[in-house]
Design a protein around this motif. Structure first.
Motif, mmCIF file in Angstrom:
data_model
loop_
_atom_site.group_PDB
_atom_site.id
_atom_site.type_symbol
_atom_site.label_atom_id
_atom_site.label_comp_id
_atom_site.label_asym_id
_atom_site.label_seq_id
_atom_site.Cartn_x
_atom_site.Cartn_y
_atom_site.Cartn_z
ATOM 1 N N GLY A 244 3.145 -1.045 4.605
ATOM 2 C CA GLY A 244 1.785 -0.696 5.027
ATOM 3 C C GLY A 244 0.930 -1.921 5.267
ATOM 4 N N ARG B 79 0.827 -1.208 0.000
ATOM 5 C CA ARG B 79 0.000 0.000 0.000
ATOM 6 C C ARG B 79 0.865 1.263 0.000
ATOM 7 N NH1 ARG B 79 -2.752 -0.094 5.169
ATOM 8 N NH2 ARG B 79 -1.046 1.299 5.782
ATOM 9 N N ASP B 80 1.968 1.224 0.765
ATOM 10 C CA ASP B 80 2.751 2.445 0.958
ATOM 11 C C ASP B 80 4.033 2.503 0.128
ATOM 12 O OD1 ASP B 80 0.821 3.039 2.796
ATOM 13 O OD2 ASP B 80 2.029 2.458 4.545
ATOM 14 N N GLY B 81 4.279 1.515 -0.685
ATOM 15 C CA GLY B 81 5.509 1.545 -1.472
ATOM 16 C C GLY B 81 5.648 0.293 -2.317
ATOM 17 N N THR C 260 9.498 2.484 -5.392
ATOM 18 C CA THR C 260 9.933 3.443 -4.370
ATOM 19 C C THR C 260 11.224 2.976 -3.690
ATOM 20 O OG1 THR C 260 8.501 2.328 -2.783
ATOM 21 C CG2 THR C 260 7.603 4.281 -3.883
#
Ligand code: ZN
Length: 319
Positions: free
Chosen positions: A184, A80-82, A111
């Motif tokens: 995440g 979700r975050d990267g 990322t």
């Protein structure tokens, strides 16, 4: 004049090793070597990208067809975050191809980039992740990997200003304990190991049952021992193989399950037993290599004479 380092890079590096090993293999062994176990979502002459788990894809290089933009394997782990891209590949165009597929599949550019070790075919193209020629994602490697990549290792990438810039901002991964990247909705472990090189990293998602083993694991091709320490290699692979239900992405060859990993460990142990017997009998590494045959029950490993000699030399080096 060719320096010893250039000579090793050309003759002993994984690129030459793969080509030499495959040159004595049957056509069917060459075909089987990289055949997909999982659904392929994208393919190019040099690689196919296979869905191996939730939001996880393995790039399996197919260099025997002649296009060597990528030479070793890598992949994508999205959260979700990267999004983590695994490996820097042989040429920058290989890293760029993976990043573009990443954007198609996840809507995002990588990322993070994690390098498993410093060898030319795994780190040499890392600068290809720069988006539109601008900043790179966060590149992570161990300190040893960075040092060896920038000129200390026998099969390091050639000196290159763009590669040096890519390594200038590397985030150093702790080589003494497992570290984590929290994406995440999933946590990815970076497991420091040794044996194929002086510093190897495995990238593991326990929940998804995925292990990117780098060149600690070879599938269907005899491993390259040019830079290896066999006792460490066996210990590292024994540790990784305990994750019995995982899909293992090797450094070279198709994705491996439990049985293929077990056969690989059997091969390493068989080589070790042969080395021990031959050394006790007073023979040299080259003499030991000449009498070694991969046991038929372990399947086809495309072993070449020089590959076997490098393996035995690695065992002799440890004494
Ligand atoms: Zn390697």
């Amino acid at each position: 004049m060719t320096s010893r380092r250039d000579f090793l890079r050309v003759s002993g590096g994984c690129v030459a090793h793969v080509l030499l090993s495959s040159s004595c293999a049957s056509a069917s062994a060459r075909r089987r070597w990289t055949s997909p176990l999982h659904p392929t979502v994208s393919a190019t002459p040099f690689a196919h990208l296979d869905a191996i788990g939730p939001e996880t894809w393995a790039l399996i290089s197919t260099p025997l067809a002649g296009d060597r933009t990528t030479f070793g394997n890598g992949g994508i782990i999205a959260g979700r975050d990267g999004v983590i891209a695994v490996e820097g590949f042989y040429r920058p165009a290989g890293a760029t191809w993976l990043a573009e597929r990443c954007r198609e599949l996840t809507g995002r550019w990588p990322t993070h980039v994690v390098l498993t070790h410093y060898h030319l075919d795994h780190a040499g193209g890392v600068q290809g992740y720069a988006r539109d020629g601008s900043a790179l994602p966060m590149v992570r490697s161990t300190d040893t990997t960075r040092t060896l990549a920038l000129g200390g290792g026998p099969v390091a990438p050639p000196k290159d200003a763009a590669l040096e810039r890519a390594f200038a901002d590397v985030v150093i991964v702790d080589a003494t304990r497992t570290s984590r990247i929290d994406l995440g909705n999933r946590v990815v472990e970076l497991v420091p190991l040794r044996g194929h090189s002086a510093s190897d990293l495995a990238i593991v998602d326990e929940d998804a049952g995925i292990t990117f083993a780098g060149d600690l694991l070879w599938n269907g091709m005899f491993p390259n021992f040019v830079d290896a320490t066999p006792s460490q290699l066996i210990a590292s692979m024994t540790q990784l193989s305990k994750r019995a239900g995982h899909a293992f992405v090797p450094g070279h060859g198709g994705v491996a399950g439990r049985v293929r990993v077990a056969r690989y460990l059997d091969l390493l142990n068989d080589l070790g037993a042969h080395a021990g017997r031959e050394r006790a009998a007073g023979r040299t590494a080259v003499e030991a290599a000449a009498t070694y045959r991969v046991p038929a029950l372990l399947g086809d490993w495309m072993a070449s004479t020089s590959g076997l000699e490098r393996a035995m030399t690695a065992w002799w080096r440890e004494q």
